[in-house]
Motif scaffolding. Structure first.
Motif, PDB file in Angstrom:
ATOM      1  N   GLY A  16       0.791  -1.213   0.000  1.00  0.00           N
ATOM      2  CA  GLY A  16       0.000   0.000   0.000  1.00  0.00           C
ATOM      3  C   GLY A  16       0.825   1.265   0.000  1.00  0.00           C
ATOM      4  N   PHE A  17       2.139   1.139  -0.178  1.00  0.00           N
ATOM      5  CA  PHE A  17       3.005   2.306  -0.215  1.00  0.00           C
ATOM      6  C   PHE A  17       3.143   2.794  -1.659  1.00  0.00           C
ATOM      7  N   THR A  18       3.236   4.107  -1.796  1.00  0.00           N
ATOM      8  CA  THR A  18       3.439   4.661  -3.131  1.00  0.00           C
ATOM      9  C   THR A  18       4.828   4.303  -3.635  1.00  0.00           C
ATOM     10  N   VAL A  19       4.936   4.308  -4.951  1.00  0.00           N
ATOM     11  CA  VAL A  19       6.211   3.956  -5.588  1.00  0.00           C
ATOM     12  C   VAL A  19       6.711   5.172  -6.352  1.00  0.00           C
ATOM     13  N   PRO A  20       7.525   6.004  -5.716  1.00  0.00           N
ATOM     14  CA  PRO A  20       8.045   7.193  -6.417  1.00  0.00           C
ATOM     15  C   PRO A  20       8.831   6.770  -7.655  1.00  0.00           C
ATOM     16  N   GLY A  21       8.631   7.526  -8.746  1.00  0.00           N
ATOM     17  CA  GLY A  21       9.383   7.280  -9.959  1.00  0.00           C
ATOM     18  C   GLY A  21       8.986   6.019 -10.690  1.00  0.00           C
ATOM     19  N   ALA A  22       7.785   5.451 -10.379  1.00  0.00           N
ATOM     20  CA  ALA A  22       7.318   4.263 -11.099  1.00  0.00           C
ATOM     21  C   ALA A  22       7.255   4.570 -12.591  1.00  0.00           C
ATOM     22  N   LEU A  23       7.394   3.518 -13.387  1.00  0.00           N
ATOM     23  CA  LEU A  23       7.466   3.687 -14.838  1.00  0.00           C
ATOM     24  C   LEU A  23       6.297   2.987 -15.521  1.00  0.00           C
ATOM     25  N   ALA A  24       5.566   3.711 -16.400  1.00  0.00           N
ATOM     26  CA  ALA A  24       4.425   3.158 -17.131  1.00  0.00           C
ATOM     27  C   ALA A  24       4.769   3.079 -18.605  1.00  0.00           C
ATOM     28  N   THR A  25       4.470   1.911 -19.178  1.00  0.00           N
ATOM     29  CA  THR A  25       4.693   1.721 -20.609  1.00  0.00           C
ATOM     30  C   THR A  25       3.362   1.316 -21.235  1.00  0.00           C
ATOM     31  N   PHE A  26       3.079   1.815 -22.446  1.00  0.00           N
ATOM     32  CA  PHE A  26       1.788   1.621 -23.106  1.00  0.00           C
ATOM     33  C   PHE A  26       1.987   0.822 -24.398  1.00  0.00           C
ATOM     34  N   TYR A  27       1.032  -0.107 -24.642  1.00  0.00           N
ATOM     35  CA  TYR A  27       1.104  -0.985 -25.816  1.00  0.00           C
ATOM     36  C   TYR A  27      -0.277  -1.063 -26.455  1.00  0.00           C
ATOM     37  N   ASP A  28      -0.274  -1.447 -27.736  1.00  0.00           N
ATOM     38  CA  ASP A  28      -1.539  -1.822 -28.343  1.00  0.00           C
ATOM     39  C   ASP A  28      -2.050  -3.056 -27.616  1.00  0.00           C
ATOM     40  N   SER A  29      -3.343  -3.095 -27.340  1.00  0.00           N
ATOM     41  CA  SER A  29      -3.921  -4.173 -26.549  1.00  0.00           C
ATOM     42  C   SER A  29      -3.596  -5.534 -27.156  1.00  0.00           C
ATOM     43  N   GLY A  30      -3.152  -6.463 -26.270  1.00  0.00           N
ATOM     44  CA  GLY A  30      -2.891  -7.834 -26.691  1.00  0.00           C
ATOM     45  C   GLY A  30      -1.596  -8.020 -27.443  1.00  0.00           C
ATOM     46  N   THR A  31      -0.759  -6.958 -27.481  1.00  0.00           N
ATOM     47  CA  THR A  31       0.500  -7.057 -28.236  1.00  0.00           C
ATOM     48  C   THR A  31       1.639  -6.502 -27.381  1.00  0.00           C
ATOM     49  N   SER A  32       2.851  -6.590 -27.954  1.00  0.00           N
ATOM     50  CA  SER A  32       4.021  -5.967 -27.332  1.00  0.00           C
ATOM     51  C   SER A  32       4.447  -4.735 -28.119  1.00  0.00           C
ATOM     52  N   GLN A  33       3.538  -4.265 -28.982  1.00  0.00           N
ATOM     53  CA  GLN A  33       3.811  -3.086 -29.809  1.00  0.00           C
ATOM     54  C   GLN A  33       3.552  -1.827 -28.979  1.00  0.00           C
ATOM     55  N   GLU A  34       4.673  -1.086 -28.716  1.00  0.00           N
ATOM     56  CA  GLU A  34       4.500   0.119 -27.919  1.00  0.00           C
ATOM     57  C   GLU A  34       3.579   1.109 -28.636  1.00  0.00           C
TER      58      GLU A  34
END
Length: 337
Positions: A16-34
């Protein structure tokens, strides 16, 4: 364009602790295509990839073009995937709409819209349109009836015109045009009301046993008669009652109303007929003998004796009846007529 909402917006670990500097990456759904996501609603300023959270673990707003679903992965700065990720697909909200218009759901045959706002408007239209089809709530012309004798006319308000077929009330033709109201109890029972615009008369008939019955009309204030008709009491035409008409009708039968005592030049032994059209009262004073009689008759031949050898006689003579004093010495003869 669409704003991408991935839960949580604040990166949090299993404790339940926040994660400073967490990293989010986005892809087309169901793929590894950023997938390129943006920092502005117009999708002109791309975010870096991966997108870093701030010192409180909070990510900035993320916008997407809305072309297809999006998968989101959130990791610690050390590359460890946080619980709940990857999220596929992430929630996307249309940033061009707000409120109910932004809430999407699956369409149906009756409600083909895909958001709540448009669906609400469709439901309203679906409710109102059937009413308009049957003349309720219209601001223009009501629906035209093709045949007022139709056995399956739905409840509603219609109009009739030159092209309307069917059985009209006496004196009414299709060309006059007017309003027809139908109120149906069930498939076998209904009421129809037709309004004649020139005369404002309301004609009514019922539906039963598979067909419409004969027309009748509702009495209205103009359905009056002259007092003489009430007084005569012979007409079979229905009329609305008025105080003057009722008085005239009562006066035609009541003794004393509008009548006066009048001395009459009558002769003993002669019969007389009441031709006034209403009852009269007769008062005779005479000196009688053994065979003196006061009599009345309905036909002038069969007599009923009212008095025999009396000195004063008062009696009522109905309209059309005959009356007489057969003999005796007459002192006076007066009549209330």
């Amino acid at each position: 364009m669409a704003i991408l909402s991935f839960n949580p917006n604040r990166a949090i670990d299993l404790s339940g602790f926040t994660v400073p500097g967490a990293l989010a990456t986005f892809y087309d759904s169901g793929t590894s295509q950023e997938r390129i996501v943006y920092s502005d609603p117009d999708c002109t300023l791309p975010h870096p990839s991966p997108l870093a959270a701030d010192g409180a673990g909070v990510f900035p707003a993320v916008y997407d073009t809305g072309n297809g679903d999006v998968k989101v992965e959130v990791r610690t700065p050390d590359g460890v995937m946080l619980a709940g990720y990857p999220m596929d697909p992430a929630v996307i909200v249309d940033s061009d709409q707000i409120g109910a218009a932004a809430i999407q759901f699956d369409p149906t045959d009756d409600i083909p819209e895909t958001n709540v706002q448009e669906a609400i408007e469709r439901v309203q239209a679906n409710m109102i349109q059937p009413l308009l089809d049957y003349g309720l709530g219209v601001t223009g012309n009501a629906p035209l009836l093709a045949d007022i004798d139709g056995t399956g006319i739905a409840s509603g308000i219609y109009r009739f015109g030159t092209d309307t077929a069917g059985t009209f009330p006496p004196g009414i033709t299709a060309g006059l045009g007017g309003i027809v109201r139908v109120w149906r109890e069930n498939s076998g029972s209904a009421i129809m009301v037709l309004v004649d615009p020139p005369g404002r008369r309301h004609w009514v008939r019922s539906f039963g046993s598979g067909s419409w019955n004969v027309w009748a009309y509702m009495m209205q204030s103009t359905d009056t008669a002259e007092n003489a008709i009430w007084a005569a009491g012979s007409s079979t035409t229905p009329y609305t009652a008025t105080p003057a008409g009722v008085r005239a009708g009562v006066a035609a039968l009541a003794i004393g109303m509008g009548q006066t005592w009048t001395a009459m030049g009558r002769n003993v032994g002669q019969s007389y007929q009441n031709t006034t059209g209403r009852p009269i009262m007769v008062s005779i004073d005479y000196e009688g003998g053994n065979d003196d009689r006061v009599q009345v008759s309905a036909n002038g031949s069969s007599w009923v004796t009212l008095s025999w050898r009396d000195s004063v006689v008062n009696f009522v003579v109905p309209p059309g009846h005959y009356y007489r004093l057969t003999s005796g010495q007459l002192a006076y003869w007066v009549e209330l007529r």
